[in-house]
Design an enzyme around this catalytic site. Structure first.
Site, PDB file in Angstrom:
ATOM      1  N   SER A  46     -39.017  17.649 -46.505  1.00  0.00           N
ATOM      2  CA  SER A  46     -38.157  16.827 -45.649  1.00  0.00           C
ATOM      3  C   SER A  46     -36.821  17.465 -45.285  1.00  0.00           C
ATOM      4  O   SER A  46     -36.097  16.924 -44.447  1.00  0.00           O
ATOM      5  CB  SER A  46     -37.902  15.467 -46.307  1.00  0.00           C
ATOM      6  OG  SER A  46     -39.014  14.617 -46.140  1.00  0.00           O
ATOM      7  N   LYS A  49     -35.862  17.979 -41.665  1.00  0.00           N
ATOM      8  CA  LYS A  49     -35.240  16.935 -40.843  1.00  0.00           C
ATOM      9  C   LYS A  49     -33.807  17.298 -40.448  1.00  0.00           C
ATOM     10  O   LYS A  49     -33.251  16.678 -39.535  1.00  0.00           O
ATOM     11  CB  LYS A  49     -35.285  15.596 -41.586  1.00  0.00           C
ATOM     12  CG  LYS A  49     -36.709  15.036 -41.651  1.00  0.00           C
ATOM     13  CD  LYS A  49     -36.849  13.892 -42.629  1.00  0.00           C
ATOM     14  CE  LYS A  49     -38.314  13.430 -42.671  1.00  0.00           C
ATOM     15  NZ  LYS A  49     -38.610  12.596 -43.843  1.00  0.00           N
ATOM     16  N   SER A 111     -34.667   9.302 -45.092  1.00  0.00           N
ATOM     17  CA  SER A 111     -35.685  10.331 -44.851  1.00  0.00           C
ATOM     18  C   SER A 111     -36.955   9.758 -44.240  1.00  0.00           C
ATOM     19  O   SER A 111     -38.077  10.168 -44.572  1.00  0.00           O
ATOM     20  CB  SER A 111     -36.025  11.069 -46.158  1.00  0.00           C
ATOM     21  OG  SER A 111     -36.675  12.281 -45.906  1.00  0.00           O
TER      22      SER A 111
END
Length: 379
Positions: A46, A49, A111
């Site tokens: 993640s 991102k 997230s």
């Protein structure tokens, strides 16, 4: 003449970490304070991102997107990124329309994979098209060793980043979009009546952490891209491959605290001061002075010691005419074999095309140089 006086190379690395990949940089000077296998390709999970957010922030800065615009939460965003997927989610409802600002919060605070997919589809039409934009934007920013294939960190054998690229990406986001970067530091986010805490554990600690992202999938271990400020100094850390979330948090805190207490800033060149020169071919002068846009600073370990080395790197000689302010070279400063600074240099003056005799002399010198390289250097 380029001369960089500095310090003990060994003392600058006088910290150990159990994580396999890490890099710590000073935001202002872009000096590398610590690194451990920072150019290895790693699975971003993640933390990718941060790149998704950068591209969305860039669209806003360019006026092509507004915080009040609304994007559809498609079946793909809901099914693969929302509640049914059982991954990190902002819990956006299927076929709802959500403001870009709320999707950004869902992306960087909790997230949300659904937020990432909805933003990607809203900006580019599809995840694949958005991934193409991520690659293009990444290359524009100099992230030459990272490959982006999806906006939310889904496991993909081709999606890889380097800790160095991610640290410099994070620094770019912090410095370029201060009014949007603030979302990374919000402590919690509520959507669809579900309140979730920010997934960044550093925000609850006592050393000035204020944002960016964590990441974890089975294949990656625990990673983090973080930022913290103390006494006006900002440090950026990218860390990958921790075995547990506790190890990730503990090692990140340890590295940040070491960075804040171990270095002093020193200006080695003033803005506009001549740092060196580049040779010119066919001009009315033989060389052109090179300068940096701003002060050139490095961070010195407080223990003192040896010298850094500095090099000006360019492809030359430069061909006249040359305009003033043209970026033609880079200043690279090394501590031992570790590159701690890499900054662009520009021409301090314009160079006009030289007279015919001058150009003829240049041509003769260049021809002699070619012959020397061919018949002497290679033998």
């Amino acid at each position: 003449m380029l001369s960089v006086a500095c310090v003990d190379a060994a003392s600058a690395q006088a910290i150990q970490t159990s994580v396999p990949h890490a890099i710590l940089i000073d935001s202002d000077t872009q000096s590398v304070l610590f690194e451990k296998d920072a150019d290895a390709p790693v699975i971003p999970a993640s933390t990718v991102k941060v790149m998704t957010a950068e591209l969305v922030f860039h669209e806003i800065a360019e006026g092509r997107l507004k915080l009040d615009d609304e994007f559809l939460v498609s079946e793909s965003a809901w099914r693969y990124g929302g509640a049914p997927a059982r991954g990190s989610s902002m819990f956006a409802a299927l076929n709802s329309r959500v403001r870009v600002e709320d999707l950004i919060r869902g992306l960087v605070i909790v997230s949300g994979n659904d937020a990432a997919i909805a933003l990607a589809e809203g900006v580019a039409g599809s995840e694949g098209a958005f991934a193409t934009l991520m690659m293009k934007r990444g290359r524009e920013l100099g992230l030459t060793h990272s490959v982006f294939t999806n906006p939310w960190g889904r496991d993909d054998p081709e999606q890889r980043v380097t800790p160095r690229d991610m640290a410099f990406l994070a620094n770019h986001v912090v410095k370029t979009y201060p009014e949007l970067y603030k979302y990374f530091g919000e402590k919690d986010f509520t959507w669809n009546k579900i309140k979730q805490a920010n997934r960044n554990p550093l925000l609850t600690m006592d050393f000035g952490a204020d944002g960016l992202k964590t990441g974890n999938i089975d294949a990656s271990g625990y990673g983090l891209v973080g930022s913290a400020v103390q006494n006006g100094q900002r440090l950026i850390l990218a860390l990958y491959g921790a075995r547990t979330s506790k190890e990730r948090a503990d090692e990140a805190r340890k590295i940040f605290l070491w960075g804040f207490r171990s270095f002093d800033s020193k200006t080695i060149f003033q803005a506009g001061e001549t740092i060196g020169s580049a040779k010119v071919y066919g001009g009315n002068v033989w060389e052109v002075p090179l300068v940096a846009d701003s002060e050139v600073k490095i961070l010195l370990p407080r223990t003192g010691g040896e010298k850094f080395t500095g090099h000006i790197v360019y492809t030359g000689p430069l061909n006249a005419p040359i305009e003033e302010g043209k970026q033609v070279a880079r200043l690279k400063i090394l501590r031992g074999t570790t590159e701690v600074l890499d900054l662009p240099l520009k021409t301090a003056a314009a160079v006009e095309v030289g007279s015919l005799p001058h150009r003829a002399m240049d041509a003769g010198l260049e021809y002699a140089t070619v012959l020397f390289r061919k018949y002497v250097v290679k033998k």
